[in-house]
Enzyme design. Structure first.
Site, PDB file in Angstrom:
ATOM      1  N   THR A   1     -35.527   9.537   4.348  1.00 19.76           N
ATOM      2  CA  THR A   1     -34.610  10.436   5.062  1.00 19.76           C
ATOM      3  C   THR A   1     -34.311   9.804   6.411  1.00 19.76           C
ATOM      4  OG1 THR A   1     -35.514  12.360   3.932  1.00 19.76           O
ATOM      5  CG2 THR A   1     -34.275  12.767   5.955  1.00 19.76           C
TER       6      THR A   1
ATOM      7  N   LYS B   1     -29.301  15.681   2.518  1.00 22.72           N
ATOM      8  CA  LYS B   1     -30.730  15.891   2.785  1.00 22.72           C
ATOM      9  C   LYS B   1     -30.921  16.605   4.126  1.00 22.72           C
ATOM     10  CE  LYS B   1     -35.232  15.597   2.642  1.00 22.72           C
ATOM     11  NZ  LYS B   1     -36.097  14.442   2.432  1.00 22.72           N
TER      12      LYS B   1
ATOM     13  N   LYS C   1     -39.451  14.553  12.560  1.00 19.67           N
ATOM     14  CA  LYS C   1     -38.516  13.415  12.539  1.00 19.67           C
ATOM     15  C   LYS C   1     -37.162  13.835  11.965  1.00 19.67           C
ATOM     16  CE  LYS C   1     -38.403  10.999   9.087  1.00 19.67           C
ATOM     17  NZ  LYS C   1     -37.606  10.887   7.840  1.00 19.67           N
TER      18      LYS C   1
END
Lengths: 292, 292
Positions: free
Chosen positions: A96, A171, A239
């Site tokens: 990701t 995502k 993150k």
């Protein structure tokens, strides 16, 4: 039989590579730390000493890494994938990362007639082991179709989302929902606990209607049991939310809700919960409520 | 056959009273505006001129009203329910109101040997028509059991949550999840639109995993179609969120997420969307994003 390179054998990467082995592919593996490499070699994988060597020995190369700098370095750094690729190959990044980095790497590889697909996944380690991941893919459709058999070995819900970066954007959309529905679950259970409601029963009631979510029914019961083992780690959600905020800034989007979640998850990580599951967010709220 | 009083024949109250009629109860109705009274009388209901008269002619009295002041006035005001009740009766408030008001009214009625149940509902007008509401009940268990046949005429997911106020608290928990999952849905679709993703496909992808929620799969498609007709009105969500914030203040709970939603929904109401569906929240975010 195709040779598939796999770089990044963490909690998700290792079972994903293992699924490819089980599907009959020759899998060439590389990882920063040696232990998962040894485990996969025991299952029939072939070890390689660098991302470059992985690329030299494979037709498809999959990367599954923690963050933007890792992906940049593995693909475009010294001894990186890009030094070993040949015309017509497909590199598949399943991490990701930022859509802007996807597009930058896509362009670098396109200059060598190599395709890049961004194909991040949703699902737990258990789903990776079972081959039931959700996979959202951006990039050239022709490359997607060539890579589809690999995706089918790892996931059972596979979506082609469009141009390079669209898998990454999808995502990030998913992580917005994950983060806010997680916060909803924690705030629900915080109020329920404070007023003496049966928390399990509250989950049961809410799951029958408009308050239902995957986060509530999956992570809610773990919160009640104080089971903070990671299905998905705080440091990884932190993150992902950082990337979402960067994009919100670039695009001028007022993502007020997920920005609040990002601040809370950052604090949670800094309090030492980085490797706990995201459901440990409840501990931060309890502490702020004087219930810790 | 039992006589059941029903006060408050709005979008939810009218179909709920209608379900009681269909189940064979004699239903004595009262409403501030006369039109829904006439409609229910045409179906066999008996009209009453005041909450007091409803109470005088009924064994159970149900109230389904917008906000705290309405419930207080109908139950405890001049010509209110409390002036017409007799020992052993059960008053059932199905509105979404403050647990503290529930407890205050519970005490007032207990002084007359009358039970109060707080029994708010979750579900749309359609669920009210179909008798498939979720009903969450607080109050004395014996009173709950006496009222259960009435609940079963209106809902199919009926939960006894405990002491007086616990039904109200459960509903507020539900609204925390509703509000935050709604904001999640709007932020997801805002990002998806901005970057040119197929919004419908994003809903489909997210619904397969950890980002899934009722709000996403039910209201998401309406947002894409720009269908802002109310399943649940902005002004009612605003009120529920106001009550949640009051409780968060009283109990010292840091409900950071739902407080942000409350601010946004307040702004949305003030911009003239009060009688639109809650999914119209997307229009506020789009405007803040310069996409309006």
């Amino acid at each position: 039989m195709s040779f598939v390179g796999f770089i990044g054998l963490g909690l998700m990467g290792k079972p994903m590579a293992s699924r490819l082995l089980k599907a009959g592919y020759e899998v060439v593996v590389h990882n920063r730390s040696p232990k998962p490499v040894e485990e996969l070699v025991a299952l029939g994988a072939l070890p390689a000493s660098s991302p470059r060597e992985v690329a030299e020995r494979s037709e498809f190369i999959i990367t599954m890494l923690p963050d933007n700098p890792d992906v940049r370095s593995v693909i475009a750094g010294t001894n990186g994938v890009i030094e070993g690729v040949r015309k017509g190959m497909v590199v598949i990044d399943m991490s990701t990362i930022s859509p802007s980095l996807v597009r930058e790497l896509h362009k670098m590889l396109a200059d060598k007639d190599v395709d890049l697909l961004d194909a991040p996944v949703s699902g737990s380690t258990m789903a990776a082991e079972a081959g039931t991941l959700t996979i959202m893919v951006g990039g050239k459709q022709e490359a997607y179709e060539r890579a589809l058999p690999l995706f089918r070995a790892m996931g059972d819900k596979i979506f082609y989302m469009g141009d390079p970066g669209m898998g990454a954007y999808t995502k990030l959309c998913n992580q917005i929902a994950v983060g806010l529905n997680l916060l909803a679950t924690c705030e629900v259970l915080l109020l329920a606990k404070k007023v003496g409601l049966d928390q399990q029963k509250v989950i049961e009631v809410l799951s029958t209607g408009a308050g239902n979510s995957w986060q509530l029914t999956t992570l809610g019961p773990r919160i009640i049991k104080r089971d903070f083992r990671p299905g998905f780690k705080v440091q990884h959600l932190r993150k992902d939310l950082r990337i979402i905020r960067e994009i919100a800034e670039q695009l001028g989007l007022p993502l007020i809700g997920i920005s609040s979640v990002a601040e809370l998850v950052k604090a949670l990580d800094q309090k030492g919960h980085g490797t706990d599951g995201t459901q440990s967010l409840i501990t931060l709220l309890e502490e702020l409520a004087g219930m810790g």
